[in-house]
Scaffold this motif. Sequence first.
Motif, mmCIF file in Angstrom:
data_model
loop_
_atom_site.group_PDB
_atom_site.id
_atom_site.type_symbol
_atom_site.label_atom_id
_atom_site.label_comp_id
_atom_site.label_asym_id
_atom_site.label_seq_id
_atom_site.Cartn_x
_atom_site.Cartn_y
_atom_site.Cartn_z
ATOM 1 N N LEU A 1 11.154 13.202 9.674
ATOM 2 C CA LEU A 1 11.817 11.928 9.972
ATOM 3 C C LEU A 1 11.228 11.282 11.211
ATOM 4 N N SER A 2 10.606 12.124 12.068
ATOM 5 C CA SER A 2 10.031 11.542 13.283
ATOM 6 C C SER A 2 8.868 10.623 12.923
ATOM 7 N N TYR A 3 8.179 10.937 11.820
ATOM 8 C CA TYR A 3 7.106 10.035 11.389
ATOM 9 C C TYR A 3 7.676 8.663 11.029
ATOM 10 N N LEU A 4 8.838 8.692 10.413
ATOM 11 C CA LEU A 4 9.440 7.417 9.992
ATOM 12 C C LEU A 4 9.795 6.568 11.202
ATOM 13 N N ARG A 5 10.056 7.249 12.318
ATOM 14 C CA ARG A 5 10.337 6.490 13.542
ATOM 15 C C ARG A 5 9.067 5.909 14.146
ATOM 16 N N ARG A 6 7.949 6.637 13.945
ATOM 17 C CA ARG A 6 6.680 6.162 14.518
ATOM 18 C C ARG A 6 6.209 4.868 13.862
ATOM 19 N N PHE A 7 6.569 4.738 12.589
ATOM 20 C CA PHE A 7 6.107 3.546 11.892
ATOM 21 C C PHE A 7 7.190 3.100 10.925
ATOM 22 N N SER A 8 7.541 1.837 10.950
ATOM 23 C CA SER A 8 8.656 1.396 10.109
ATOM 24 C C SER A 8 8.144 1.025 8.724
ATOM 25 N N ILE A 9 8.231 2.003 7.822
ATOM 26 C CA ILE A 9 7.798 1.733 6.444
ATOM 27 C C ILE A 9 8.800 0.807 5.761
ATOM 28 N N ASP A 10 8.332 0.133 4.693
ATOM 29 C CA ASP A 10 9.205 -0.813 3.987
ATOM 30 C C ASP A 10 9.882 -0.144 2.798
ATOM 31 N N ILE A 11 9.132 0.776 2.165
ATOM 32 C CA ILE A 11 9.633 1.369 0.924
ATOM 33 C C ILE A 11 9.405 2.873 0.933
ATOM 34 N N LEU A 12 10.332 3.577 0.338
ATOM 35 C CA LEU A 12 10.195 5.024 0.255
ATOM 36 C C LEU A 12 10.241 5.399 -1.229
ATOM 37 N N PHE B 1 0.848 -1.204 0.000
ATOM 38 C CA PHE B 1 0.000 0.000 0.000
ATOM 39 C C PHE B 1 0.878 1.247 0.000
ATOM 40 N N GLU B 2 0.556 2.191 -0.918
ATOM 41 C CA GLU B 2 1.294 3.456 -0.976
ATOM 42 C C GLU B 2 0.470 4.532 -0.282
ATOM 43 N N LEU B 3 1.118 5.218 0.611
ATOM 44 C CA LEU B 3 0.396 6.292 1.295
ATOM 45 C C LEU B 3 1.308 7.490 1.502
ATOM 46 N N THR B 4 0.727 8.622 1.807
ATOM 47 C CA THR B 4 1.542 9.828 2.004
ATOM 48 C C THR B 4 1.724 10.088 3.499
ATOM 49 N N GLU B 5 2.663 10.995 3.779
ATOM 50 C CA GLU B 5 3.088 11.207 5.172
ATOM 51 C C GLU B 5 1.977 11.551 6.161
ATOM 52 N N ALA C 1 0.407 -8.813 8.884
ATOM 53 C CA ALA C 1 -0.215 -9.862 8.056
ATOM 54 C C ALA C 1 0.631 -10.156 6.820
ATOM 55 N N GLY C 2 1.541 -9.229 6.447
ATOM 56 C CA GLY C 2 2.430 -9.511 5.321
ATOM 57 C C GLY C 2 2.457 -8.422 4.255
ATOM 58 N N CYS C 3 1.528 -7.457 4.307
ATOM 59 C CA CYS C 3 1.521 -6.387 3.307
ATOM 60 C C CYS C 3 2.763 -5.528 3.473
ATOM 61 N N LYS C 4 3.201 -4.916 2.350
ATOM 62 C CA LYS C 4 4.296 -3.945 2.442
ATOM 63 C C LYS C 4 3.677 -2.551 2.464
ATOM 64 N N ILE C 5 4.396 -1.625 3.121
ATOM 65 C CA ILE C 5 3.898 -0.254 3.184
ATOM 66 C C ILE C 5 4.941 0.686 2.566
ATOM 67 N N LEU D 1 -3.752 0.309 12.175
ATOM 68 C CA LEU D 1 -4.188 -0.443 10.979
ATOM 69 C C LEU D 1 -2.967 -0.872 10.168
ATOM 70 N N LEU D 2 -2.049 0.102 9.950
ATOM 71 C CA LEU D 2 -0.865 -0.215 9.141
ATOM 72 C C LEU D 2 -0.043 -1.324 9.786
ATOM 73 N N LYS D 3 0.073 -1.241 11.127
ATOM 74 C CA LYS D 3 0.854 -2.277 11.824
ATOM 75 C C LYS D 3 0.224 -3.642 11.603
ATOM 76 N N SER D 4 -1.122 -3.659 11.703
ATOM 77 C CA SER D 4 -1.764 -4.983 11.610
ATOM 78 C C SER D 4 -1.688 -5.540 10.192
ATOM 79 N N ILE D 5 -1.802 -4.663 9.171
ATOM 80 C CA ILE D 5 -1.713 -5.245 7.820
ATOM 81 C C ILE D 5 -0.260 -5.571 7.462
ATOM 82 N N GLN D 6 0.666 -4.801 8.090
ATOM 83 C CA GLN D 6 2.081 -5.124 7.857
ATOM 84 C C GLN D 6 2.421 -6.460 8.519
#
Length: 728
Positions: A628-639, A588-592, A612-616, A605-610
């Motif tokens: 950058l603090s947002y990136l610490r709040r949630f570990s995205i897979d792709i930028l 799933f692609e999402l904005t900041e 389950a195996g989805c990439k974010i 929600l993102l944590k639970s679908i991640q």
Amino acid sequence: MNEYRIKSIVKSLANINSANFFHDICLSLSKAINADFVYIASLDDNDTLATTIALASQGEIIENISYSLPNTPCEKIVNSLICTHRSNIQQLYPNDARLIDMSIEGYVGVPLKNVEGNIVAILVALFQEPISNTNEIETLFLLFSGLIERELHKKSYSEKLELTNTIIENSHEAILITDAHTRIIHTNKAFSKITGYHIDEVIGETPKFFQSGHHDKNFYQKMWSQLKRRGHWQGEIWNKRKSGEIYPEWLSISTIYNKVNQETHYVSFFSDITQQNKDKSKIKRQYYFDSLTKLANKKMLFQQVDQVIKQNCQEAQNIQSLCGLFVMDLDLFKHINNTYGHAFGDKLLRLVANRLKSLIRDTDTVARTSGDSFALFIKNLPDEQGAQRIAENIAKSFSDPFHLDGITTNCSLSIGIALFPHDEKNAAGLFKKAEQAMFDAKDNGRNSFRFFTSNMGESAARILKVKNELEEAINSNKLDVVFQPIISLKTQLCTKFEALVRWNNNGTWVSPSDFIPVAEHFNLIDRVGAIVLKKSCQVLKTLKNAGFTDIIFNINRSIYEFPKDEANNNLWLHVIEASGLSPSDICFELTESVLAPENDNNISLLKSIQDAGCKIALDDFGTGYSSLSYLRRFSIDILKIDRSFIKEMTMVRDDKTLVTAIISMAKALGIAVVAEGVEKKEQVEILTELGCDFIQGYYFSKPLPSQALENFLTKFSFTHPLTESTNN
Ligand code: C2E
Ligand code: CA
Ligand code: CA
């Protein structure tokens, strides 16, 4: 008949006062007929129980008794005119123990009726000896029964009256009774409580006594004329208490007429409605004012604008003073809200309200018309330049930042202005035009103002048309999805596709950049998103079935598609799994803004679908706050680095530095990087050199229709991309 006896009873009756009537008549009768007992007893509603009202025995009144009627001679009375037993009564009624106890031989009883003709009591004489003169006794009894009945009637009437008085006295409503000349003859407790006057202080006065001076002559004239015509008036009236305090009461007056339709009394009921009025004005405040900023709301604004317009139109025919309605929208308020949280946003709105108030005269109106929209209504403008100066003033004032909770924020406004009488002659019309002008100001770069011009209506109408057509396209399944390949620089293979929605509106392709914001604005984005996810899953399933098992599809998700309610957090996973795919097939692609601190449910929600195996993936990186603090709040897979940087990278040195920095940072955090909008070979080379992981862009392929994907995957060559033939 013994005339003398009757005369003696009548004589003694002349001295009887009402209170002792029943006693005295029983005594007189018992004396006259020589009975051992004479009594009057009232009957209960079922005619089963008799209770004496007066009981005379041997010339004296004795204590009252109750007895049950069945099996007594009295039972007979209830069904007949008179019941007489000269002697042997005990043998006739062996079950009547009372007769035995009292050694009764003879009996005479007559029924007593109320005005409706129902038997309500009995008059009975008991004799311990057989009766010799039954005729005489019967005659006397029948003669006096009428008299007793009248007295009984009076008694029940006064009981009823007493009840009425008790009701009047204890009513929570104040009651005031006047005679036909409006002189007060009675008031109750509640009256004294409300007015502060004791009844003795007002008897004989007229209600003018309480007048507050609040109403003019006309008011009272109207009240009286209605009272005369209809016999009733009610309404709110302001009166004066003994303390001098003026208060509102809800008053209802009724005229009382006698049998020949003459007015005899006026009865007023009233209650103090000070509290109700307070409550009402509180409700009114809530109805007309914004609770957060205490400014007028849209309803109030419209009312005031319409009132001014009406006055202007009524006054001198040709002199209409120029008024301006300014509609203002805070630029980027949503972002501020998303970044710092709603509590911060609310405080900022209050500061904005205060700043606006400080810029206008007290006689003008400031309103908060919706979330981050405000309006000003300025009366008596000298000319159009006057309105322009106000707009410039506002813009200038809003160029100063707001300082709140240790944070300094800039918050500019886009302003649209419509003028009365030039543009419209009613509030709703003026507002609409000012709003259109405001949208135009926003479109032409934020932080500016625009006057309404006649061609502006078109762009608003266009947006509405897009909305209606989009809704129709959704309903009739006319949205399609195309897929843009994403190439791995490491394997030099196409490993992913980004799903991009397409709308062919009667032969014209409408860009998602144009209709996605409309869908977001009109709450259609959920339905768009659902179509894209479902169609994409179907296409991917077909690809997998054809042997392309490792392909991943990227799906865009707008912040507005994130469920508000946690209960719906599994919806996306359900769609994926229902299509026979596994969550790891989808990214799933999402904005900041999705990751802003107050959007807690988004994170869970993102944590639970991640899990389950989805990439974010984080889309358009570099365009938002890139916090950058947002990136610490949630570990995205792709930028995904926004294509604006890629475009400039080859030309602007700083942009290459930035892309370099983003890639190194991502590598340090273990995040894969996709470069978007790669159109040139040169860009591919630089990105390869910088260690970028994936490339997406026209260089390799434009987005493709679903049926072209297998062919693309089969024929793909990193070194010889098939750009032209696969463009979409
Ligand atoms: P995006 O997510 O950044 O999507 C990439 C956009 O860049 C796409 O535009 C794509 O066609 C375009 N693009 C790809 N490579 C190049 C290139 O080399 N050069 C140039 N100039 N453009 C390139 P598109 O399809 O018009 O989509 C625009 C935006 O609309 C998307 O930006 C995305 O934000 C939104 N969008 C598209 N489909 C969906 C969707 O299904 N759901 C949501 N929520 N948003 C969508
Ligand atoms: Ca995207
Ligand atoms: Ca993007």
